[in-house]
Design a protein around this motif. Structure first.
Motif, PDB file in Angstrom:
ATOM      1  N   ASN A 282      39.584  37.853  31.170  1.00  0.00           N
ATOM      2  CA  ASN A 282      41.026  37.917  31.445  1.00  0.00           C
ATOM      3  C   ASN A 282      41.302  39.035  32.451  1.00  0.00           C
ATOM      4  OD1 ASN A 282      41.741  35.832  29.788  1.00  0.00           O
ATOM      5  ND2 ASN A 282      42.482  37.108  28.111  1.00  0.00           N
ATOM      6  N   GLN A 283      42.257  38.800  33.349  1.00  0.00           N
ATOM      7  CA  GLN A 283      42.636  39.838  34.301  1.00  0.00           C
ATOM      8  C   GLN A 283      43.792  40.662  33.745  1.00  0.00           C
ATOM      9  OE1 GLN A 283      43.253  36.945  37.395  1.00  0.00           O
ATOM     10  NE2 GLN A 283      45.484  37.134  37.318  1.00  0.00           N
TER      11      GLN A 283
ATOM     12  N   VAL B 129      47.405  43.956  40.159  1.00  0.00           N
ATOM     13  CA  VAL B 129      46.624  43.064  39.299  1.00  0.00           C
ATOM     14  C   VAL B 129      45.155  43.393  39.549  1.00  0.00           C
ATOM     15  CG1 VAL B 129      46.832  41.185  41.013  1.00  0.00           C
ATOM     16  CG2 VAL B 129      46.118  40.654  38.689  1.00  0.00           C
ATOM     17  N   ILE B 130      44.433  43.629  38.443  1.00  0.00           N
ATOM     18  CA  ILE B 130      43.031  44.036  38.564  1.00  0.00           C
ATOM     19  C   ILE B 130      42.160  43.116  37.718  1.00  0.00           C
ATOM     20  CG2 ILE B 130      43.489  46.465  39.098  1.00  0.00           C
ATOM     21  CD1 ILE B 130      43.124  47.165  36.177  1.00  0.00           C
ATOM     22  N   ALA B 131      40.891  43.060  38.076  1.00  0.00           N
ATOM     23  CA  ALA B 131      39.977  42.184  37.340  1.00  0.00           C
ATOM     24  C   ALA B 131      39.638  42.768  35.971  1.00  0.00           C
ATOM     25  CB  ALA B 131      38.700  41.978  38.158  1.00  0.00           C
ATOM     26  N   SER B 132      39.472  44.087  35.930  1.00  0.00           N
ATOM     27  CA  SER B 132      39.126  44.726  34.648  1.00  0.00           C
ATOM     28  C   SER B 132      39.334  46.233  34.776  1.00  0.00           C
ATOM     29  CB  SER B 132      37.669  44.450  34.289  1.00  0.00           C
ATOM     30  OG  SER B 132      36.822  45.100  35.214  1.00  0.00           O
TER      31      SER B 132
ATOM     32  N   ARG C  80      42.044  42.631  42.552  1.00  0.00           N
ATOM     33  CA  ARG C  80      41.005  41.999  41.729  1.00  0.00           C
ATOM     34  C   ARG C  80      39.622  42.084  42.376  1.00  0.00           C
ATOM     35  NH1 ARG C  80      43.516  36.272  40.642  1.00  0.00           N
ATOM     36  NH2 ARG C  80      44.123  36.651  42.805  1.00  0.00           N
ATOM     37  N   ALA C  81      39.570  41.960  43.694  1.00  0.00           N
ATOM     38  CA  ALA C  81      38.266  41.946  44.373  1.00  0.00           C
ATOM     39  C   ALA C  81      37.558  43.291  44.249  1.00  0.00           C
ATOM     40  CB  ALA C  81      38.468  41.580  45.836  1.00  0.00           C
ATOM     41  N   THR C  82      38.326  44.369  44.188  1.00  0.00           N
ATOM     42  CA  THR C  82      37.705  45.706  44.157  1.00  0.00           C
ATOM     43  C   THR C  82      37.554  46.262  42.748  1.00  0.00           C
ATOM     44  OG1 THR C  82      39.879  46.684  44.461  1.00  0.00           O
ATOM     45  CG2 THR C  82      38.568  46.303  46.455  1.00  0.00           C
ATOM     46  N   THR C  83      37.972  45.500  41.739  1.00  0.00           N
ATOM     47  CA  THR C  83      37.882  46.022  40.366  1.00  0.00           C
ATOM     48  C   THR C  83      37.039  45.119  39.475  1.00  0.00           C
ATOM     49  OG1 THR C  83      40.001  44.935  39.913  1.00  0.00           O
ATOM     50  CG2 THR C  83      40.076  47.286  40.388  1.00  0.00           C
ATOM     51  N   GLN C  84      36.112  44.374  40.088  1.00  0.00           N
ATOM     52  CA  GLN C  84      35.207  43.534  39.302  1.00  0.00           C
ATOM     53  C   GLN C  84      34.279  44.436  38.497  1.00  0.00           C
ATOM     54  OE1 GLN C  84      35.133  40.353  38.876  1.00  0.00           O
ATOM     55  NE2 GLN C  84      36.595  39.677  40.438  1.00  0.00           N
ATOM     56  N   PRO C  85      34.006  44.071  37.217  1.00  0.00           N
ATOM     57  CA  PRO C  85      33.065  44.889  36.451  1.00  0.00           C
ATOM     58  C   PRO C  85      31.672  44.816  37.063  1.00  0.00           C
ATOM     59  CG  PRO C  85      33.650  42.884  35.254  1.00  0.00           C
ATOM     60  CD  PRO C  85      34.510  42.921  36.468  1.00  0.00           C
ATOM     61  N   ALA C  86      30.896  45.909  36.895  1.00  0.00           N
ATOM     62  CA  ALA C  86      29.534  45.930  37.440  1.00  0.00           C
ATOM     63  C   ALA C  86      28.706  44.835  36.784  1.00  0.00           C
ATOM     64  CB  ALA C  86      28.916  47.295  37.186  1.00  0.00           C
TER      65      ALA C  86
END
Lengths: 193, 212
Positions: B73-74, B59-62, B203-209
């Motif tokens: 949305n994730q 599961v990723i943030a984006s 999710r923590a490592t795939t937050q958009p810049a």
């Protein structure tokens, strides 16, 4: 006794009628057959005309790697690049259906990995009498490369090509195909009018 | 003989019909176990139209190439090796024909956007497919060209991820429609295979810049 025999006979007749109906349904062609496209075939280098357009395959290139602008596309199979010219015959249209059929009957739609201006969703609109030339790219399995390949085009205004005019161009030569060594070609999606 | 058959009681006829129905159902798999145990990730699943090996889930943030309907949305993703063994390109769909979303479905996951029900169960088809070869989304997979892909689903933000995902790899059956007689691929639910795969929370490592 007579009533019982009549009932059994009715049952047997019913089963026979159902069996006959199933047999007729099985052996008669279905809707897919009756509504198949009307195919016109012709060789590479010749203009082949069907109801709404004509097509000419000018040349064919093969590659294992494509360069389009700054992007490089690799494949586990082979890219087939067909330079074609399309002309609408009676009214404005576009080529929504492009397919390569291999000798063993497998079909490969034109790839969506590169920009395709000649076919599919973003296809250029064709005006009657004005030829448009460009390349169409297919990505096919290595096992599909060989004798018996053909390319098919049709105008596809809806979802399907039922009863549409379709052009079929057999690819009788695979000259230049990368059978063993990898091969990179530059692809330009631009079209010429 | 005809008189003998016709003279049987309704109970005898009913019992005979029941035995016949059971025998016919057994011939077509009706006596098989209703639910097969799930297979492990890494196992190749061979279906009539494709071979699928589920590798991992996250599961990723984006993701820059995975489009979401609503910002924030994730994304739930499943990475798998897929080879189409049917004789035609399998596409994202539109009208009749072959659809990429038929390959894989999630079940029992909350918060999925555009969730649909199949047979009373929430079964969701992927929102899209990413080709790992060039990290771009694709709308088609071709026969005889095995590819590693990442299927993805859009999930409402903040949905707590489960520890594992239950995935259905779908089986397909080519048959004519009994009404129109058009022939097409249909999902053969009885032969679907379930895969349970651990879900990695990235999710923590795939937050958009952050916008500057």
């Amino acid at each position: 006794m007579k009533k019982a025999g009549s009932r059994t006979l009715s049952g047997i007749l019913l089963i026979l009628v159902l069996a006959a109906g199933y047999a007729i349904k099985t052996v008669t062609p279905n809707a897919d057959f009756f509504e198949r496209p009307f195919i016109t075939s012709g060789p590479v280098g010749e203009i082949v005309t069907t109801r709404q357009f004509s097509a000419k395959v000018i040349s064919v290139r093969y590659a294992t790697e494509l360069k389009e602008g700054s992007k490089t596309f690799t494949t586990g199979g082979v890219f087939v690049l067909a330079r074609v010219s399309f002309t609408a015959t009676i009214k404005e249209t576009h080529i929504g259906f492009a397919q390569l059929e291999s000798g063993d009957g497998r079909t490969f739609a034109a790839t969506d990995r590169v920009t395709q201006n000649m076919v599919e969703r973003s296809a250029v609109r064709l005006q009657p009498g004005i030829p448009v030339e460009g390349e169409v790219v297919f990505e096919i399995a290595r096992s599909a490369l060989g004798p018996g390949m053909s390319i098919r085009f049709a105008t596809e205004e809806g979802f399907e090509v039922r009863m549409e005019g379709m052009v079929e161009i057999p690819l009788t030569s695979t000259e230049g195909a990368p059978w063993v060594e990898p091969k990179t070609v530059t692809y330009d999606p631009a079209v010429k009018r | 003989m005809a008189a003998g058959l016709a003279g049987q009681s309704m109970r005898t006829w009913g019992a005979a019909a029941g035995v016949l129905a059971l025998a016919l159902s057994g011939l077509f798999g009706g006596l098989d176990d209703a639910k097969k145990p799930p297979v492990r990730p890494g196992t190749e699943i061979v279906m009539p139209t494709w071979k699928v090996t589920v590798l991992s889930a996250r599961v990723i943030a984006s993701h820059p190439k995975m489009f979401t309907l609503s910002k924030g949305n994730q994304l739930l993703t499943v990475t798998a090796k897929v080879e189409i063994t049917a004789d035609s390109t399998w596409t994202a769909g539109g009208g009749r024909g072959l659809r990429l979303g038929d390959i894989i479905r999630l079940t029992g996951v909350t918060g999925i956007v555009n969730e649909s029900e199949v047979g009373g169960l929430p079964m969701t088809t992927p929102a899209g497919v990413l080709l790992k070869r060039d990290n771009n989304t694709t709308l088609m997979l071709h026969p005889g060209l095995p590819e590693e892909v990442e299927f993805y689903w859009e999930q409402k933000p903040g949905t707590a991820p489960a520890k594992e995902l239950t995935i259905h790899i779908q089986s397909m059956l080519w048959r004519g429609d009994s009404f129109t007689t058009y022939e097409d691929w249909h999902i053969d639910d009885a032969k679907n295979v379930e895969v349970v795969v651990p879900l990695d929370d990235q999710r923590a490592t795939t937050q958009p810049a952050a916008q500057s």
